[in-house]
Design an enzyme around this catalytic site. Structure first.
Site, PDB file in Angstrom:
ATOM      1  N   GLU A  70      -5.671 -11.019  -1.373  1.00 20.94           N
ATOM      2  CA  GLU A  70      -6.556 -10.973  -0.257  1.00 20.94           C
ATOM      3  C   GLU A  70      -7.994 -10.882  -0.407  1.00 20.94           C
ATOM      4  O   GLU A  70      -8.720 -10.072  -0.027  1.00 20.94           O
ATOM      5  CB  GLU A  70      -6.211  -9.809   0.782  1.00 20.94           C
ATOM      6  CG  GLU A  70      -4.579  -9.518   0.954  1.00 20.94           C
ATOM      7  CD  GLU A  70      -4.202  -8.475   1.693  1.00 20.94           C
ATOM      8  OE1 GLU A  70      -5.258  -7.788   2.171  1.00 20.94           O
ATOM      9  OE2 GLU A  70      -3.106  -7.997   1.621  1.00 20.94           O
ATOM     10  N   GLU A  73       0.872  -1.377  -0.082  1.00 21.61           N
ATOM     11  CA  GLU A  73      -0.071  -0.020   0.065  1.00 21.61           C
ATOM     12  C   GLU A  73       0.866   1.093  -0.017  1.00 21.61           C
ATOM     13  O   GLU A  73       0.546   2.202   0.596  1.00 21.61           O
ATOM     14  CB  GLU A  73      -0.978   0.136   1.130  1.00 21.61           C
ATOM     15  CG  GLU A  73      -1.875  -1.176   1.142  1.00 21.61           C
ATOM     16  CD  GLU A  73      -2.668  -1.253   2.413  1.00 21.61           C
ATOM     17  OE1 GLU A  73      -2.720  -0.481   3.178  1.00 21.61           O
ATOM     18  OE2 GLU A  73      -3.404  -2.298   2.250  1.00 21.61           O
TER      19      GLU A  73
END
Ligand code: XIL
Length: 369
Positions: free
Chosen positions: A263, A157
């Site tokens: 994910e 991220e």
């Protein structure tokens, strides 16, 4: 016809017949076997271990695990130089013993990362010190597990959700773009055999996709190109951006990296936030489905999942792994984020029973030649 096609066809015929007889559809093929020739199927391994029944489900259905929290910087090095290896060691050893591939998660992230990385006494640490700490952390962690890991999420991220290229974080403030480059260099040195992955959410959406492409090019220029890019895949029921996902898979592949879905889950409880910024918590606890999910919602979930896996299978030459973020509904982080609520985002329910979505995935897993 490939073996997978044949299995899927047989399964389809068998299931249709069962449906025609009005019998409950129960599928004996496992997820990992259904996609064996396409990509590796993985799931998240929660902190604190699993019950015997959960391990049984996991090893029957999945070929890979990602420790959910146990290898994050806060878990492994809560204080400078004081590493806590015990739980991560046990998780990795147990997974390897059971024949699972392990994806390490995560070497460098702005969340679940202790402040000491960025402090010296009361002041901000100077750039060189932060850089040394980053290198030391990556070398220690990736070095310790070298030879046991299939892959590592090296940086998580780094990209901004709104304006700008990189997310405004203590990492980017301290080191700018170098933090991403240096993390990949250090990881490659520490574990040359592991596949290195850049991991992020919403990078299928056009503005962030362009930033991800820019990041891959930047890393390439610095001879630090990852082996793979991870599309996290925290999507919302009825709002899965199928076209964006396909475009992103093609765009990332064209940059010379494999694509992983790292994910995956589909949130069935409405929320305002898209993506998966873990700091974006909301206060209002809604709990519209405290028991089970209504049948029409189960159907919708099944349709979204089936369509996703059809897309993944279509691009199996570009996708190397698909990991679900949790083994069953009771193990989903979406029961706690962005607020406490009962969620039903995965493929097995809380009693470890397969949901319609699993059957739909298996039935629709048509792999083109
Ligand atoms: C989540 C875990 O699932 C939770 O248990 C924890 O409380 C917060 O982090 N993106 C990521 C994961 O990369 O590490 C996050 O995992 C979910 C969002």
């Amino acid at each position: 016809m490939s073996r997978l096609d044949a299995v899927v066809l047989l399964l389809f015929v068998w299931c249709s017949t069962a449906a025609a007889r009005d019998e409950p559809v129960s599928v004996s093929l496992t997820l990992k076997d259904a996609f064996k020739e396409a990509f590796v199927m993985g799931t998240a391994l929660p902190d604190g271990g699993l019950s015997a029944a959960e391990w049984e489900l996991l090893t029957t259905q999945f070929a890979a695990v990602t420790p959910e929290n146990g290898m994050k910087p806060a878990a492994l090095q809560p204080e400078e130089g004081r590493f806590r290896w015990q739980e991560a060691d046990a998780m990795v050893a147990e997974s390897v013993r059971r024949g699972l591939r392990v994806n390490g998660h995560v070497l460098i992230w702005h969340e679940q990362c202790p402040d000491w990385f960025f402090r010296r006494g009361e002041a901000d640490a100077p750039r060189d010190l932060v850089l040394k700490r980053l290198r030391d952390h990556v070398a220690a962690v990736a070095g310790r597990y070298a030879g046991q890991m299939q892959s590592w999420d090296v940086v998580n991220e780094a990209l901004a959700d709104g304006e700008g290229f990189l997310r405004d974080s203590l990492w980017s403030r301290s080191l700018g773009e170098d933090y991403v480059i240096e993390a990949f260099r250090a990881a490659r040195l520490a574990d040359p055999a592991a596949e290195l992955c850049y991991n992020d959410y919403n990078i299928e959406s056009p503005p962030k996709r362009d930033k991800a492409t820019r990041l891959l090019r930047l890393l390439k220029e610095h001879e630090a190109l990852p082996d793979a890019i991870g599309i996290q895949g925290h999507w919302l029921l009825g709002q899965v951006p199928f076209d964006d996902i396909e475009t992103a898979i093609l765009a990332f592949h064209a940059e010379g990296v494999k694509v992983m879905i790292t994910e995956l889950d589909i949130d069935v409880v409405p929320r305002n936030t898209q993506g998966a910024d873990i700091s974006a918590r909301s206060d209002n606890s809604t709990n519209p489905f405290p028991g089970s999910l209504p049948p029409e919602m189960e159907e919708r979930l099944a349709r979204d999942y089936a369509r996703l896996f059809t897309l993944f299978a279509k691009h199996r030459d570009k996708i190397s792994r698909v990991t679900l973020w949790g083994l069953h509904d009771g193990r989903s982080w979406l029961n706690h984020w962005p607020s406490a609520r009962t969620n039903h985002a995965l493929l097995w329910d809380r009693q470890l029973q397969p949901k319609k979505a699993l059957n739909a995935i298996l039935q629709s897993a048509e792999i083109p030649e």
